[in-house]
Design a protein around this motif. Sequence first.
Motif, PDB file in Angstrom:
ATOM      1  N   VAL A   1     -17.503   0.539   7.289  1.00 24.93           N
ATOM      2  CA  VAL A   1     -16.706   0.013   7.155  1.00 24.93           C
ATOM      3  C   VAL A   1     -16.529   0.155   5.225  1.00 24.93           C
ATOM      4  O   VAL A   1     -17.655  -0.013   4.828  1.00 24.93           O
ATOM      5  CB  VAL A   1     -16.816  -0.917   6.757  1.00 24.93           C
ATOM      6  N   GLN A   2     -15.896   0.376   4.027  1.00 27.32           N
ATOM      7  CA  GLN A   2     -16.201   0.507   2.482  1.00 27.32           C
ATOM      8  C   GLN A   2     -15.043   0.115   2.288  1.00 27.32           C
ATOM      9  O   GLN A   2     -13.633   0.380   2.390  1.00 27.32           O
ATOM     10  CB  GLN A   2     -16.024   2.191   2.154  1.00 27.32           C
ATOM     11  N   LEU A   3     -14.218  -1.149   1.975  1.00 27.13           N
ATOM     12  CA  LEU A   3     -13.196  -1.545   1.894  1.00 27.13           C
ATOM     13  C   LEU A   3     -13.095  -2.000   0.477  1.00 27.13           C
ATOM     14  O   LEU A   3     -13.535  -1.570  -0.110  1.00 27.13           O
ATOM     15  CB  LEU A   3     -12.973  -3.449   1.995  1.00 27.13           C
ATOM     16  N   GLN A   4     -11.663  -1.520   0.172  1.00 24.65           N
ATOM     17  CA  GLN A   4     -11.600  -1.414  -1.101  1.00 24.65           C
ATOM     18  C   GLN A   4      -9.978  -2.147  -1.985  1.00 24.65           C
ATOM     19  O   GLN A   4      -8.769  -2.237  -1.270  1.00 24.65           O
ATOM     20  CB  GLN A   4     -10.715   0.310  -1.137  1.00 24.65           C
ATOM     21  N   ALA A   5     -10.495  -3.613  -2.336  1.00 25.26           N
ATOM     22  CA  ALA A   5      -9.073  -3.999  -3.068  1.00 25.26           C
ATOM     23  C   ALA A   5      -8.435  -3.742  -4.355  1.00 25.26           C
ATOM     24  O   ALA A   5      -9.326  -2.885  -5.022  1.00 25.26           O
ATOM     25  CB  ALA A   5      -9.928  -4.749  -2.946  1.00 25.26           C
ATOM     26  N   SER A   6      -7.136  -3.632  -4.037  1.00 22.76           N
ATOM     27  CA  SER A   6      -6.383  -3.506  -4.854  1.00 22.76           C
ATOM     28  C   SER A   6      -5.390  -4.310  -5.118  1.00 22.76           C
ATOM     29  O   SER A   6      -4.720  -4.826  -4.706  1.00 22.76           O
ATOM     30  CB  SER A   6      -5.892  -2.062  -4.672  1.00 22.76           C
ATOM     31  N   GLY A   7      -5.130  -3.946  -6.208  1.00 20.92           N
ATOM     32  CA  GLY A   7      -3.326  -5.076  -6.863  1.00 20.92           C
ATOM     33  C   GLY A   7      -3.483  -6.084  -7.829  1.00 20.92           C
ATOM     34  O   GLY A   7      -2.573  -6.458  -8.814  1.00 20.92           O
ATOM     35  N   GLY A   8      -4.374  -6.234  -8.247  1.00 22.11           N
ATOM     36  CA  GLY A   8      -4.897  -7.466  -9.323  1.00 22.11           C
ATOM     37  C   GLY A   8      -4.498  -6.227 -10.609  1.00 22.11           C
ATOM     38  O   GLY A   8      -3.859  -5.677 -10.858  1.00 22.11           O
ATOM     39  N   GLY A   9      -4.107  -7.842 -11.359  1.00 19.09           N
ATOM     40  CA  GLY A   9      -3.329  -7.178 -13.147  1.00 19.09           C
ATOM     41  C   GLY A   9      -2.954  -8.871 -13.498  1.00 19.09           C
ATOM     42  O   GLY A   9      -3.119  -9.639 -13.367  1.00 19.09           O
ATOM     43  N   ASN A  23      -9.299   0.216   4.165  1.00 20.32           N
ATOM     44  CA  ASN A  23     -10.558   0.887   4.968  1.00 20.32           C
ATOM     45  C   ASN A  23     -10.995   2.762   4.115  1.00 20.32           C
ATOM     46  O   ASN A  23     -10.644   2.981   5.417  1.00 20.32           O
ATOM     47  CB  ASN A  23     -11.305   0.503   5.806  1.00 20.32           C
ATOM     48  N   SER A  24     -10.389   2.988   3.593  1.00 20.34           N
ATOM     49  CA  SER A  24     -10.507   3.834   2.801  1.00 20.34           C
ATOM     50  C   SER A  24      -9.185   4.820   3.477  1.00 20.34           C
ATOM     51  O   SER A  24      -9.378   6.006   3.801  1.00 20.34           O
ATOM     52  CB  SER A  24     -12.064   4.735   2.989  1.00 20.34           C
ATOM     53  N   GLY A  25      -8.484   4.179   3.410  1.00 19.68           N
ATOM     54  CA  GLY A  25      -7.405   5.060   4.706  1.00 19.68           C
ATOM     55  C   GLY A  25      -7.555   4.666   5.990  1.00 19.68           C
ATOM     56  O   GLY A  25      -6.477   5.055   6.856  1.00 19.68           O
ATOM     57  N   ARG A  26      -8.967   4.050   6.284  1.00 27.45           N
ATOM     58  CA  ARG A  26      -9.081   4.474   8.426  1.00 27.45           C
ATOM     59  C   ARG A  26      -8.832   3.399   8.629  1.00 27.45           C
ATOM     60  O   ARG A  26      -8.029   1.812   7.788  1.00 27.45           O
ATOM     61  CB  ARG A  26     -10.408   4.586   8.064  1.00 27.45           C
ATOM     62  N   THR A  27      -8.810   2.819   9.628  1.00 26.35           N
ATOM     63  CA  THR A  27      -8.403   1.423  10.034  1.00 26.35           C
ATOM     64  C   THR A  27      -9.835   0.593   9.730  1.00 26.35           C
ATOM     65  O   THR A  27     -11.003   0.802   9.638  1.00 26.35           O
ATOM     66  CB  THR A  27      -8.769   1.181  11.830  1.00 26.35           C
ATOM     67  N   LEU A  28      -9.512  -1.122   9.750  1.00 29.25           N
ATOM     68  CA  LEU A  28     -10.056  -1.224   8.937  1.00 29.25           C
ATOM     69  C   LEU A  28     -10.866  -1.969  10.139  1.00 29.25           C
ATOM     70  O   LEU A  28     -12.943  -1.895   9.533  1.00 29.25           O
ATOM     71  CB  LEU A  28      -9.605  -2.981   8.790  1.00 29.25           C
ATOM     72  N   ASP A  72      -0.812  -5.143   8.199  1.00 30.21           N
ATOM     73  CA  ASP A  72       0.808  -3.495   9.086  1.00 30.21           C
ATOM     74  C   ASP A  72       0.305  -3.986  10.799  1.00 30.21           C
ATOM     75  O   ASP A  72      -1.293  -3.567  10.993  1.00 30.21           O
ATOM     76  CB  ASP A  72      -0.532  -2.616   8.440  1.00 30.21           C
ATOM     77  N   ASN A  73       0.430  -3.222  11.033  1.00 27.35           N
ATOM     78  CA  ASN A  73       1.074  -3.340  12.284  1.00 27.35           C
ATOM     79  C   ASN A  73      -0.693  -2.129  12.826  1.00 27.35           C
ATOM     80  O   ASN A  73      -1.346  -1.717  13.558  1.00 27.35           O
ATOM     81  CB  ASN A  73       2.070  -2.491  12.718  1.00 27.35           C
ATOM     82  N   ALA A  74      -0.899  -1.343  11.621  1.00 23.56           N
ATOM     83  CA  ALA A  74      -1.694  -0.123  12.240  1.00 23.56           C
ATOM     84  C   ALA A  74      -2.938  -0.171  12.218  1.00 23.56           C
ATOM     85  O   ALA A  74      -3.971   0.380  12.223  1.00 23.56           O
ATOM     86  CB  ALA A  74      -1.570   1.380  11.097  1.00 23.56           C
ATOM     87  N   LYS A  75      -3.286  -1.374  11.603  1.00 27.61           N
ATOM     88  CA  LYS A  75      -4.772  -2.457  10.784  1.00 27.61           C
ATOM     89  C   LYS A  75      -5.425  -1.873  10.096  1.00 27.61           C
ATOM     90  O   LYS A  75      -6.535  -1.115  10.166  1.00 27.61           O
ATOM     91  CB  LYS A  75      -4.963  -2.880  11.377  1.00 27.61           C
ATOM     92  N   THR A  76      -3.905  -1.363   9.620  1.00 26.18           N
ATOM     93  CA  THR A  76      -5.157  -0.128   8.404  1.00 26.18           C
ATOM     94  C   THR A  76      -5.355  -0.975   6.772  1.00 26.18           C
ATOM     95  O   THR A  76      -6.027  -0.402   5.693  1.00 26.18           O
ATOM     96  CB  THR A  76      -4.877   0.620   7.866  1.00 26.18           C
ATOM     97  N   SER A  77      -4.505  -2.113   6.776  1.00 22.07           N
ATOM     98  CA  SER A  77      -4.585  -2.367   5.358  1.00 22.07           C
ATOM     99  C   SER A  77      -3.955  -4.100   5.432  1.00 22.07           C
ATOM    100  O   SER A  77      -3.791  -4.206   6.550  1.00 22.07           O
ATOM    101  CB  SER A  77      -3.871  -2.048   4.733  1.00 22.07           C
ATOM    102  N   VAL A  78      -5.316  -5.173   4.965  1.00 15.92           N
ATOM    103  CA  VAL A  78      -5.186  -6.392   4.960  1.00 15.92           C
ATOM    104  C   VAL A  78      -4.478  -7.328   3.059  1.00 15.92           C
ATOM    105  O   VAL A  78      -5.120  -6.825   2.485  1.00 15.92           O
ATOM    106  CB  VAL A  78      -5.779  -7.746   5.026  1.00 15.92           C
ATOM    107  N   ASP A  79      -3.123  -7.705   3.328  1.00 16.46           N
ATOM    108  CA  ASP A  79      -2.464  -7.196   1.717  1.00 16.46           C
ATOM    109  C   ASP A  79      -2.309  -9.275   1.884  1.00 16.46           C
ATOM    110  O   ASP A  79      -2.343 -10.131   2.517  1.00 16.46           O
ATOM    111  CB  ASP A  79      -1.375  -7.120   1.687  1.00 16.46           C
ATOM    112  N   LEU A  80      -2.983  -9.965   0.486  1.00 15.56           N
ATOM    113  CA  LEU A  80      -2.854 -10.940  -0.263  1.00 15.56           C
ATOM    114  C   LEU A  80      -1.572 -11.389  -0.907  1.00 15.56           C
ATOM    115  O   LEU A  80      -1.438 -10.616  -1.873  1.00 15.56           O
ATOM    116  CB  LEU A  80      -4.176 -11.398  -0.404  1.00 15.56           C
TER     117      LEU A  80
END
Length: 125
Positions: A1-9, A23-28, A72-80
Amino acid sequence: VQLQASGGGLVQAGGSLRLSCANSGRTLNSNVIGWFRQASGKEREFVAAVSLSGGSPVYADSVKGRFTISTDNAKTSVDLQMNSLNPEDTAVYYCAARKPAVTVIARSRTQYYYWGQGTLVTVSS
């Protein structure tokens, strides 16, 4: 598992930001995903977590009613989704995952095994 957080600013007080953990485009490949944050000079603290197996998300009191965690339904990302931001929300935000077999949400950072690199959120007054 390689998690990537994005969206900060950088955002003004009262504004909104949406962070994403993937997780790099894969399911979490994990059932419990959490968000933590660490402000300068402070310990890393729990923000929110969700179990992809179902049940209600859990939030820190400091963000309850302002932040929403979702997947998301595909469980590929978790948003905050972060609304009504204030300068006290300024921190590096990290997403983390518990081991795949675990389905129970935890607030302690020691219960999370996989960590992303963090994304900086700066809220100006």
